[in-house]
Each structure stands twice: as C-alpha cells, then as structure tokens.
Enzyme design. Structure first.
Site, PDB file in Angstrom:
ATOM      1  CB  CYS A   1      -0.927  -0.024   1.216  1.00 22.79           C
ATOM      2  SG  CYS A   1      -1.771   1.521   1.552  1.00 22.79           S
TER       3      CYS A   1
ATOM      4  CB  CYS B   1       0.386   1.991   4.027  1.00 26.59           C
ATOM      5  SG  CYS B   1      -1.296   1.333   3.889  1.00 26.59           S
TER       6      CYS B   1
END
Length: 284
Positions: free
Chosen positions: A35, A38
């Site tokens: 991700c 993230c």
C-alpha cells in the site's frame, strides 16, 4: 522508532491496545506492505509519536498478516487509523492525511488537564471515595469552566449526596442548546426536586395513605416525592396505582411522571422494561 511505537497482533491486541488505551489514547495503523499511501503516512505517524513522548501510543497492524483484526474492526480501506480511548473506538480516518491533519486528529484525542482530573475522579468513584472524586472534579472545573462533561459529573455526584440546591446551581451555566441526553436527564431530576419542595413530607403522605388507601392525590404526591429521592421502584409502584384507579387528570399526571422516571432510570433496564409493560397493560 520509539518505545511508544510497536507492532501488534491478534493475540496481543487486547493488552497492547484496549487495556493500554485506559491510560493514554492508542492509535492503531492498519497497513499493508503493498500500500503506497500507507508508506506515505507511516513516517508522519512515527514522527508525531516521537514528538508527543508518550501522550499517545502507536500500534501497527499488518492487515495481510492479521485479516481477522481488520474484519473485527471494520477496516474497508487502508491506511486506516483507528483511535482507542478507555478501551473503545473513539475516532478514525482513512487515507494518507498530511501532517497537519494527523496532528489535529491526535490533539482532539489527548485529554486536557481537566479531562485528566475527570478520569481520576471517575476512578475514585469506582473505589467508593466520593469526597476525593468531588475534589478532583472541582479542580477540573476551575481549570475548564466550559467543560460540560466535568460539570455534569459533578452534578451527578451532588445529586447522589442529595445536595440538590448545589447541584441545581452547578447545572445552571449549561445552555439549553448544548444539553445532551445526560444533561436532559439531570435537568429533569432537578425539576422534579423543585416541584417536590412544594409537596407534603414523606411521612405525612404515608400517614394519609395508611388512613385512606384510596386517596389518589396523596398517592400521586407520594410518587413524585419518591422520584425526587431517587427511589424509582416504589415511585413507579405508587404512580401505577393511580393510573389503574383514576380515569381523569390524575391518571394523565401519573402516566407522565412514569415516563419521566423511565428516562431517569434508564440504566435500570429491567425495572424500566417491567413497568413499561405494566403501564401499557393499565392503559390499554
């Protein structure tokens, strides 16, 4: 990484997050290695947890490794940051916020000096030390006069001590537009106390009813007097008797008072449920 930032897992989540959040807020960062947002959010969280030096903790959950935690807490997109306070989910956000946004999110969670005193007061209440609880709440209110949660805690404590006049004075600064459900409940209790001051003494009412059990005005007054003393079950029993035996204005007044008690005694679920059924049966 600081000692305030750590990885957590399914088996350690209760201790790492829920129990730890009883002392300080705990942010849980649900992320995954693939991700990109993230990875953008992570250094911001790490920077701030170091800067705040223990005023909040950062727990990180790899969603790929612990999908059950993600499912348990309703994670639908990552990064998802969930904040826990006192063992409960308090707030959350999804996506990579800028540092200013994350900082504002954290600042809303960290207790003020008044809130810290309030938490200590709640602990004293749990221990049965009401004098210390009151002292801490008064100190909190001196620091934060506009903190209505602290003010309501103090009103509740004063009502429990039967200090109605002081509780009424303490409640007064809360504007009607800012009252929540708890404030409305306490306001009702204070209004009932004010009305009860115009009623005969409990002993006098009981003597009248002993002499004449069918004296419904006295039985209605007895119910109202008992409500003011927070003796809800005998109050409901007295009012129900009026509802059953009268078909006019006394019945209407008794029914309204019973409904007020249902709100005041909302934490006594079994009592409220039982008398709701009894009232419905008496009415219909």
């Amino acid at each position: 990484m600081t000692t305030y930032s750590f990885d957590t897992a399914t088996e350690s989540f209760e201790n790492d997050v829920l129990k730890a959040s009883e002392k300080v807020p705990v942010l849980v960062d649900f992320w995954a290695p693939w991700c990109a947002p993230c990875h953008a959010l992570k250094p911001i969280l790490e920077k701030l947890v170091g800067e705040y030096q223990g005023r909040f903790l950062l727990a990180k959950v790899n969603s790929d490794e612990h999908p059950q935690l993600s499912a348990q807490f309703g994670v639908r997109g990552i990064p998802n940051v969930k904040a826990f306070v006192d063992g409960k989910l308090a707030d959350e956000f999804t996506g990579a916020l800028p540092e200013s946004g994350v900082r504002a999110f954290i600042d809303r969670l960290i207790p003020t000096p008044g809130e810290k005193l309030r938490r200590t007061a709640r602990a004293f209440v749990t221990q049965g030390d009401f004098d210390e609880a009151e002292r801490h709440l008064r100190s909190a209110l001196e620091l934060e006069p506009a903190n209505h949660a602290v003010r309501l805690d103090l009103v509740e404590l004063l009502l429990a001590k039967n200090s109605y006049a002081e509780a009424d004075e303490m409640f007064a600064p809360i504007p009607e537009r800012e009252r929540d459900e708890r404030a409305d409940r306490l306001y009702s209790a204070l209004e009932l106390w004010k009305r009860s001051r115009q009623l005969p003494a409990l002993e006098e009412l009981e003597a009248k009813l002993a002499a004449n059990p069918d004296d419904l005005p006295s039985r209605l007054a007895l119910g109202e007097r008992l409500i003011a003393e927070q003796r809800y079950e005998p109050a409901l029993a007295a009012l129900l008797e009026v509802v059953r035996k009268d078909r006019g204005a006394l019945r209407t007044s008794a029914r309204k008072l019973m409904v007020e008690v249902f709100a005041l005694a909302a934490d006594e679920a079994e009592l409220v449920s039982r008398y709701r059924k009894l009232l419905a049966g008496a009415l219909y």
